[in-house]
Design an enzyme around this catalytic site. Structure first.
Site, mmCIF file in Angstrom:
data_model
loop_
_atom_site.group_PDB
_atom_site.id
_atom_site.type_symbol
_atom_site.label_atom_id
_atom_site.label_comp_id
_atom_site.label_asym_id
_atom_site.label_seq_id
_atom_site.Cartn_x
_atom_site.Cartn_y
_atom_site.Cartn_z
ATOM 1 N N ARG A 91 0.848 -1.194 0.000
ATOM 2 C CA ARG A 91 0.000 0.000 0.000
ATOM 3 C C ARG A 91 0.886 1.248 0.000
ATOM 4 N NH1 ARG A 91 -4.092 -1.439 -2.115
ATOM 5 N NH2 ARG A 91 -5.183 0.440 -1.430
ATOM 6 N N HIS A 109 12.974 -2.651 -1.593
ATOM 7 C CA HIS A 109 12.403 -2.533 -2.933
ATOM 8 C C HIS A 109 13.237 -3.410 -3.877
ATOM 9 C CE1 HIS A 109 10.374 -0.633 -6.328
ATOM 10 N NE2 HIS A 109 11.552 -0.512 -6.893
ATOM 11 N N GLU A 174 17.605 -10.222 -0.889
ATOM 12 C CA GLU A 174 16.776 -9.400 0.007
ATOM 13 C C GLU A 174 16.859 -9.931 1.434
ATOM 14 O OE1 GLU A 174 12.753 -8.752 -1.317
ATOM 15 O OE2 GLU A 174 13.369 -8.867 -3.415
HETATM 16 C C1 GRF Z 1 9.574 -9.029 -2.524
HETATM 17 O O1 GRF Z 1 10.005 -9.094 -3.874
HETATM 18 C C2 GRF Z 1 9.948 -7.669 -1.979
HETATM 19 O O2 GRF Z 1 11.059 -7.095 -2.620
HETATM 20 C C3 GRF Z 1 8.750 -6.846 -2.274
HETATM 21 O O3 GRF Z 1 7.652 -7.716 -2.029
HETATM 22 C C4 GRF Z 1 8.042 -9.046 -2.481
HETATM 23 C C5 GRF Z 1 7.479 -10.090 -1.554
HETATM 24 O O4 GRF Z 1 8.098 -9.941 -0.319
HETATM 25 N N1 GRF Z 1 8.748 -5.659 -1.426
HETATM 26 P P1 GRF Z 1 7.769 -10.940 0.929
HETATM 27 O O5 GRF Z 1 8.085 -12.350 0.497
HETATM 28 O O6 GRF Z 1 6.283 -10.785 1.240
HETATM 29 O O7 GRF Z 1 8.668 -10.467 2.017
#
Ligand code: GRF
Length: 195
Positions: A91, A109, A174
């Site tokens: 959001r 990101h 990440e």
């Molecule tokens: C990931 O690619 C992250 O970079 C983006 O949302 C995606 C899912 O993230 N912000 P998660 O598995 O819910 O942490």
């Protein structure tokens, strides 16, 4: 002990990585996992990790972003967070909300910002013929995906990659990057983490 609230919208794999990093000597602990979707898989994973959870469905507030955020603030402020980590939170937050947590709200990101703010980052990198991709942790400011960069991790783009294979390669990074940035951030160290 620094109190960390983590906001999610989906599976929460970044939340799990962050939560798992906050143990032992780490000066922070997760105190809340909050989602805009009561069905988010990450809420179940957070509960399994013993972290308090809450959900505020954004749909009843359709079009009234400020009202949704007011509802979101109730459980969030009750958790008394020192730091807020957006982790797959989908959001867009108003300037009023981001200002309230200025200097203590982070986001991850899935691109090498300032390239590719917004959505579909991996397809855009592929379409541009980039030979590298990656992820960025930044401080959250009013402008979307634009705050001071606190860390980046790079991966190669390989021939035959599609958005899914590239996303999977980036996601591994990440889960390394975000905990490393948070560890420094809670010490007040804003030296960027470059991987
Ligand atoms: C990931 O690619 C992250 O970079 C983006 O949302 C995606 C899912 O993230 N912000 P998660 O598995 O819910 O942490």
């Amino acid at each position: 002990m620094k109190r960390v609230a983590i906001l999610i919208s989906g599976g929460g794999s970044n939340m799990v990585a962050l939560a798992r990093s906050m143990t032992g000597e780490h000066p922070a602990r997760p105190v809340l996992v909050l989602s805009n979707d009561a069905e988010a898989g990450g809420l179940t994973r957070a509960t399994a990790l013993g972290i308090p959870v809450a959900a505020v469905d954004h749909r009843p507030f359709r079009g009234d972003r400020a009202a949704f955020e007011a509802a979101l603030l109730a459980p969030l402020l009750a958790a008394r967070p020192d730091v807020i980590c957006l982790a797959g939170f989908m959001r867009i937050l108003t300037p009023g909300f981001t200002q309230r947590f200025a200097g203590r709200m982070l986001n991850i990101h899935p691109s090498l910002l300032p390239k590719y703010p917004g959505l579909h980052t991996h397809q855009r990198a592929l379409d541009a013929g980039d030979d590298q991709a990656g992820c960025t942790v930044h401080e959250v400011i009013a402008d979307l995906d634009a705050g001071p960069i606190l860390g980046q991790a790079r991966v190669p783009v390989l021939s035959g990659d599609d958005a899914d294979s590239l996303a999977a390669r980036v996601l591994v990074q990440e889960h390394r990057l975000y905990p490393a940035v948070l560890r420094r951030f809670v010490d007040g160290d804003r030296t960027p983490v470059m991987m």
